[in-house]
Design a protein around this motif. Structure first.
Motif, PDB file in Angstrom:
ATOM      1  N   SER A  37       0.823  -1.213   0.000  1.00 25.64           N
ATOM      2  CA  SER A  37       0.000   0.000   0.000  1.00 25.64           C
ATOM      3  C   SER A  37       0.859   1.266   0.000  1.00 25.64           C
ATOM      4  O   SER A  37       0.470   2.276  -0.584  1.00 25.64           O
ATOM      5  CB  SER A  37      -0.948   0.007   1.196  1.00 25.64           C
ATOM      6  N   GLU A  38       2.026   1.217   0.634  1.00 31.08           N
ATOM      7  CA  GLU A  38       2.906   2.390   0.633  1.00 31.08           C
ATOM      8  C   GLU A  38       3.439   2.670  -0.772  1.00 31.08           C
ATOM      9  O   GLU A  38       3.511   3.823  -1.203  1.00 31.08           O
ATOM     10  CB  GLU A  38       4.073   2.188   1.601  1.00 31.08           C
ATOM     11  N   GLU A  41       0.587   4.058  -2.873  1.00 29.57           N
ATOM     12  CA  GLU A  41       0.313   5.473  -2.596  1.00 29.57           C
ATOM     13  C   GLU A  41       1.213   6.378  -3.438  1.00 29.57           C
ATOM     14  O   GLU A  41       0.752   7.386  -3.977  1.00 29.57           O
ATOM     15  CB  GLU A  41       0.513   5.777  -1.115  1.00 29.57           C
ATOM     16  N   ILE A  42       2.477   6.029  -3.546  1.00 37.03           N
ATOM     17  CA  ILE A  42       3.390   6.840  -4.358  1.00 37.03           C
ATOM     18  C   ILE A  42       3.010   6.746  -5.831  1.00 37.03           C
ATOM     19  O   ILE A  42       2.998   7.747  -6.545  1.00 37.03           O
ATOM     20  CB  ILE A  42       4.856   6.425  -4.130  1.00 37.03           C
ATOM     21  N   LEU A  44       0.088   6.272  -7.010  1.00 37.03           N
ATOM     22  CA  LEU A  44      -1.135   7.054  -7.196  1.00 37.03           C
ATOM     23  C   LEU A  44      -0.869   8.559  -7.167  1.00 37.03           C
ATOM     24  O   LEU A  44      -1.605   9.328  -7.784  1.00 37.03           O
ATOM     25  CB  LEU A  44      -2.178   6.670  -6.148  1.00 37.03           C
ATOM     26  N   ILE A  45       0.171   8.976  -6.479  1.00 35.02           N
ATOM     27  CA  ILE A  45       0.561  10.388  -6.508  1.00 35.02           C
ATOM     28  C   ILE A  45       1.008  10.760  -7.924  1.00 35.02           C
ATOM     29  O   ILE A  45       0.726  11.850  -8.419  1.00 35.02           O
ATOM     30  CB  ILE A  45       1.698  10.671  -5.492  1.00 35.02           C
ATOM     31  N   GLN A 109       6.925   8.574   4.486  1.00 41.01           N
ATOM     32  CA  GLN A 109       6.014   9.723   4.463  1.00 41.01           C
ATOM     33  C   GLN A 109       6.695  10.965   3.888  1.00 41.01           C
ATOM     34  O   GLN A 109       6.101  11.696   3.108  1.00 41.01           O
ATOM     35  CB  GLN A 109       5.485  10.010   5.875  1.00 41.01           C
ATOM     36  N   LYS A 112       6.869  10.658   0.153  1.00 40.39           N
ATOM     37  CA  LYS A 112       5.565  10.945  -0.457  1.00 40.39           C
ATOM     38  C   LYS A 112       5.314  12.449  -0.520  1.00 40.39           C
ATOM     39  O   LYS A 112       4.821  12.963  -1.529  1.00 40.39           O
ATOM     40  CB  LYS A 112       4.448  10.262   0.333  1.00 40.39           C
ATOM     41  N   SER A 116       4.964  14.547  -3.891  1.00 40.48           N
ATOM     42  CA  SER A 116       3.717  15.308  -4.052  1.00 40.48           C
ATOM     43  C   SER A 116       4.007  16.771  -4.362  1.00 40.48           C
ATOM     44  O   SER A 116       3.359  17.371  -5.227  1.00 40.48           O
ATOM     45  CB  SER A 116       2.864  15.215  -2.789  1.00 40.48           C
TER      46      SER A 116
END
Length: 144
Positions: A37-38, A41-42, A44-45, A109, A112, A116
């Motif tokens: 999932s980590e 997340e990246i 998806l960014i 984090q 990310k 972002s």
């Protein structure tokens, strides 16, 4: 330089640069991120700008199926800016991912957040560029 060539170069840099970055997330960061999932997340960014430019580039290709590209030329300065900005931002994203194992970011984090921030800055600049490159109609025409 022909506007169609500049547009195609910028779109190619953005699309393949983002695909490279997303691939690196799963291959380079595999040992550093314990959960899928980590990594997702990246990815998806990075996905929205990839999708936007893939769609814009495909639309341009479909609109020019017969191979008759526009003959409009653009200045060297315009060409360099439109090509150089995406190239620099893609290089920054790829560097962040490749250098993560060398402690460029203290934790997942912060990586990310860094990616972002780069994507937001790139998106803002490309919003201005895309109106000219991909012939996005002015907002007044869209809403009116």
């Amino acid at each position: 330089m022909k506007k169609s060539i500049v547009r195609d170069l910028a779109a190619t840099i953005l699309i393949f640069g983002h695909i490279l970055a997303i691939s690196l997330v799963f291959f380079v960061l595999h040992d550093y991120f314990s959960e899928a999932s980590e990594k997702m997340e990246i990815a998806l960014i990075l996905a929205p700008l990839t999708g936007f430019f893939a769609t814009a580039a495909l639309k341009s290709i479909f609109n020019n199926q017969n191979g008759e590209y526009e003959k409009k030329t653009v200045s060297l300065t315009f060409s360099l800016v439109v090509i150089f900005i995406p190239l620099v931002f893609i290089a920054m994203i790829v560097a962040c991912i490749l250098l993560y194992p060398f402690q460029i970011a203290s934790d997942p984090q912060s990586l990310k957040i860094t990616i972002s921030a780069i994507e937001v800055a790139l998106g803002g600049l490309l919003g201005l560029i895309s109106e000219e490159l991909f012939e996005v109609p002015p907002r007044s025409e869209i809403s009116g």
